[in-house]
Design an enzyme around this catalytic site. Structure first.
Site, PDB file in Angstrom:
ATOM      1  CE1 TYR A  26      -3.643   2.804  -4.007  1.00 46.40           C
ATOM      2  CE2 TYR A  26      -5.224   1.110  -3.340  1.00 46.40           C
ATOM      3  CZ  TYR A  26      -4.190   1.792  -2.952  1.00 46.40           C
ATOM      4  OH  TYR A  26      -3.575   2.115  -1.757  1.00 46.40           O
ATOM      5  CB  VAL A  53      -1.015   0.143   1.263  1.00 48.46           C
ATOM      6  CG1 VAL A  53      -1.781   1.398   1.358  1.00 48.46           C
ATOM      7  CG2 VAL A  53      -2.047  -1.169   1.028  1.00 48.46           C
ATOM      8  CB  ALA A  76      -0.232   1.303  -4.031  1.00 50.64           C
ATOM      9  CD  GLU A  77      -2.716   5.212  -1.031  1.00 51.38           C
ATOM     10  OE1 GLU A  77      -2.728   6.439  -1.418  1.00 51.38           O
ATOM     11  OE2 GLU A  77      -3.683   4.525  -1.305  1.00 51.38           O
ATOM     12  CB  SER A  78       3.611   7.834  -1.106  1.00 52.49           C
ATOM     13  OG  SER A  78       4.219   6.873  -0.133  1.00 52.49           O
TER      14      SER A  78
END
Length: 763
Positions: free
Chosen positions: A747, A639, A642-644
């Site tokens: 995502y 995560v 994927a996020e940052s």
């Protein structure tokens, strides 16, 4: 603290071959990822070298404690000489920093910062003296220091000296941004001297150098103010220049006024055409559509066909995200255009229809892919046609479109999507040979695809290491590239053993590894070829201190040419991974892969490349939080990536912050549950704890269903409930593919991929 650090390093060594930087990265991480308060708390009681003094100075500067910042900047000037009783007055500080001692790597930065501190204390004479100590080694820093010097000279009413300082600086720099900025500063000096004509000329010169960016915005606004006050008239050419620059700075009303003025006097045809097109664009961006229509009618003619002007209007509507209005114009134009203009308009119609899929949407798509089949982006159109057929349960049509796409565009951007769904269709139809063929193509041609990773993870249990090893050897003997690459890749997925992978890779033909090896050698040895080599290598000092502002400032001086950008990415990949900035390590490595024309292959990349694109930074916080909330470490890592991309300072356009990109409202709710009144989302451990708490809540809500959890994390649990209701299927892939939010579709598949990769890395 020391025991915790050694425990952390030991944990990395025991748990994974993916070790993180040791002593090199500890101070860097503090500077990059923690608050000024934490930097001060950690370093004030520690032994200090020039680096620690510099880091403390930066931290105190952010806290607006100028005296403390001044003390530590001064003590960061030399490699091994410090004065802990230094009197913080201009004279003693100047005597100290000009002493005959070995200068540290931070000398340049320190004296430049001291110059600014004394400028703010209105000690302008000393601000000039300290600025004069800055060497030219760091161009961005040197530019800013000399600009500060010119301001100080101006404050001393030494305007001619200030002017000469700026003129000399212009001779030293050749990048458009800096030269434009120097012209803007020169113009402001002329304004101080009430020489408005000269000021106006300097502002216009700035726009001739660069008509976009914040400097040009200042130049436009100040030029218009001067003209209004002084009655200065613009020539037609200057009015055109101002009109275009105003447009580039979102000053659409001012842009239209200037362009109309230009058109009353311009005679040269190409300049008139330029002005008319910008005028129409300015009206559209300013939401003055009737005025845009009037301009089309007023200026149309043999030299400016109405169809060209209507296309300009439609293009600006499209770029302004008013695609519905743009499409209405395009539909009236498409049959009137020829050549490249026809292709551009038909392509946009096809793309829009593919995305919106109104009744009869196939017409434009089929026309485009038939007329312009050489355009590789036709793979998107075939993908959308096939996806539509899947939705209406027409598997035969979907198969035909997907097979056409895979055949015509074997390495297209959407070909992996099509091969994946062909696999699923053939699997449902019991066509084993066709299904297996698509799987092999995915593994060999699209090793970086999230779709490929989904299938590799699911199917690994169908293979044995012995049979794959035999296939690998047979493939090599027969020079069957698909056979040996497929077997080699699946062995990596099955065995999760990088030592065995590397032993096997020694048998591979050099053609399969050459570009990966070349890339990694460039990063490892810092092999640079551009004229910006020394400038880029000097970024090391900023990485060592975790000083992002210095990195950003100097990178802004690197031009966009291919050679310089390649060197930039080599340096960022090297220093990013070495000095605790995983975002630079990931992003720059992926950019280098594009340059080398290679994909992210777990089977072929050197282990050091894998370490950079799949980092395990912040693991102490991750493991502590994983235990607290009973969420798997690998899911948290997936995560975060994927996020940052492992950037703790990341802020999304929507306002989400930190490693795990929490929205302020979500974070507020989590903080309430955790009974925390104060928190900082850009702090890595805080973001990890808040994000994992939210994942645990989603885990409970969706009973451990990974796809629902991550889609809820991305788009909100309420949307997931709606999609569960509206997308009636037991097929997790179908659910993910037909979610209406494109971002969430990507995502889900990407987070799956990252999870499966970390399961291998953290075996």
């Amino acid at each position: 603290m020391k025991n915790a650090r050694f425990a952390l390093i030991a944990l990395f060594v025991v748990s994974s071959c993916f070790t993180r930087p040791g002593e090199d990265g500890i101070r860097s991480a503090l500077g990059f990822h923690h608050s000024p308060e934490q930097v001060i708390k950690t370093l004030e009681s520690a032994d200090k070298s020039s680096r620690e003094h510099f880091m403390l100075a930066v931290a105190y500067g952010k806290k607006d404690n100028r005296k403390k910042a001044l003390f530590h900047f001064a003590n960061s000037c030399f490699s091994s000489h410090y004065d802990l009783n230094l009197k913080l007055f201009p004279g003693p500080v100047y005597s100290f920093v000009t002493g005959f001692r070995f200068k540290s790597d931070y000398y340049n930065d320190a004296v430049a910062e001291i110059a600014e501190i004394f400028f703010n204390f209105r000690e302008f004479e000393y601000s000039v003296k300290f600025a004069d100590l800055v060497r030219k080694d760091d161009p961005g820093l040197y530019r800013d220091a000399i600009l500060l010097k010119s301001r100080a000279l101006s404050e001393l009413n030494r305007h001619e000296d200030a002017m000469k300082t700026l003129a000399d600086l212009a001779d030293d720099l050749d990048d458009p941004g800096s030269r434009s900025l120097i012209k803007v500063r020169t113009a402001s000096l002329y304004e101080k001297k009430s020489e408005t004509a000269e000021a106006l000329k300097a502002y216009l010169d700035a726009l001739k150098i660069k008509d976009s960016g914040w400097q040009s915005g200042i130049a436009v606004k100040n030029s218009l103010k001067i003209a209004e006050k002084s009655g200065e008239a613009f020539s037609a050419e200057d009015a055109l220049l101002l009109g275009k620059a105003a447009f580039n700075n979102a000053l659409f009303s001012e842009s239209a006024d200037m362009l109309k003025k230009a058109l009353t006097e311009l005679k040269e045809e190409s300049a008139r055409a330029d002005a008319v097109h910008f005028l129409i664009r300015a009206y559209v961006k300013g939401t003055k559509i009737p005025e845009a229509d009037s301009a089309v009618q007023q200026y149309r003619g043999a030299k400016l066909p109405e169809s060209d002007l209507q296309k300009t209007k439609a293009n600006e509507l499209w770029n302004s995200r008013n695609k519905t209005a743009a499409v209405a114009v395009y539909q009236g134009l498409v049959d009137k255009l020829t050549g490249a203009a026809h292709q551009e308009v038909l392509k946009r119609l096809a793309q829009h229809m593919a995305e919106k899929q109104p009744a009869g949407f196939e017409k434009y798509i089929i026309e485009y892919k038939t007329k312009y089949s050489e355009d590789p982006q036709c793979d998107f159109l075939l993908w959308m046609l096939g996806k539509s057929a899947m939705k209406r349960k027409d598997q035969a049509a979907a198969t035909a479109y997907f097979e056409e796409g895979a055949a015509k565009y074997p390495q297209g951007i959407y070909t992996d999507n099509m091969r994946f769904w062909l696999y699923k269709i053939y699997e449902g139809a019991g066509k084993k040979a066709e299904k297996d063929k698509k799987f092999r193509e995915l593994v060999v041609i699209h090793p970086d695809s999230a779709y490929t990773w989904t299938l590799m993870h699911r199917k690994q249990g169908e293979f044995s290491a012995d049979s794959l090893s035999a296939d690998f050897k047979a493939g090599l003997q027969q020079d069957d590239r698909e056979a040996y690459l497929f077997a080699h890749t699946m062995l990596v997925i099955l065995q999760k053993d990088f030592a065995e992978r590397d032993r096997r890779a020694k048998s591979l033909p050099s053609r399969d590894l050459a570009e990966y090896t070349k890339l990694e050698k460039s990063v490892e040895k810092l092999t640079l070829s551009s004229s910006y080599k020394n400038q880029l290598l000097r970024l090391k000092k900023y990485f060592e201190a975790g000083y992002s502002d210095g990195i950003t400032r100097e990178l802004n001086m690197i031009p966009d040419d291919k050679e310089a950008q390649y060197d930039k990415n080599v340096v960022l990949a090297h220093f990013g991974s070495r000095y605790a900035h995983p975002y630079h390590g990931i992003f720059s490595t992926l950019e280098l892969m594009k340059h080398h024309g290679i994909s992210e292959s777990f089977a072929l990349m050197p282990l050091s490349t894998l370490r950079r694109i799949c980092p395990v930074d912040f693991l102490e916080c991750i493991d502590k939080t994983a235990g607290e909330f009973k969420i798997d470490r690998n899911m948290i890592l997936a995560v975060i990536k994927a996020e940052s991309l492992f950037n703790p300072r990341a802020v999304s356009p929507a306002g989400a912050e930190g490693l795990m990109q929490l929205m302020p409202a979500t974070a507020k709710g989590v903080a309430r549950e955790l009974k925390m009144q104060e928190y900082e989302l850009k702090d890595p451990c805080t973001s990890i704890r808040f994000g994992t708490h939210h994942l645990a809540w989603l885990d409970k809500m969706f009973k451990g269903n990974f796809d629902y959890m991550v889609s809820g994390y991305n788009a909100g649990s309420g949307n997931v409930r709606v999609w569960q209701r509206d997308i009636s299927t037991e097929d997790a892939d179908y659910f993910a593919e037909f979610i209406p939010f494109q971002e969430t579709r990507y995502y889900i598949f990407n987070t799956r991929k990252f999870l499966y990769q970390y399961l291998i890395i953290n075996k």
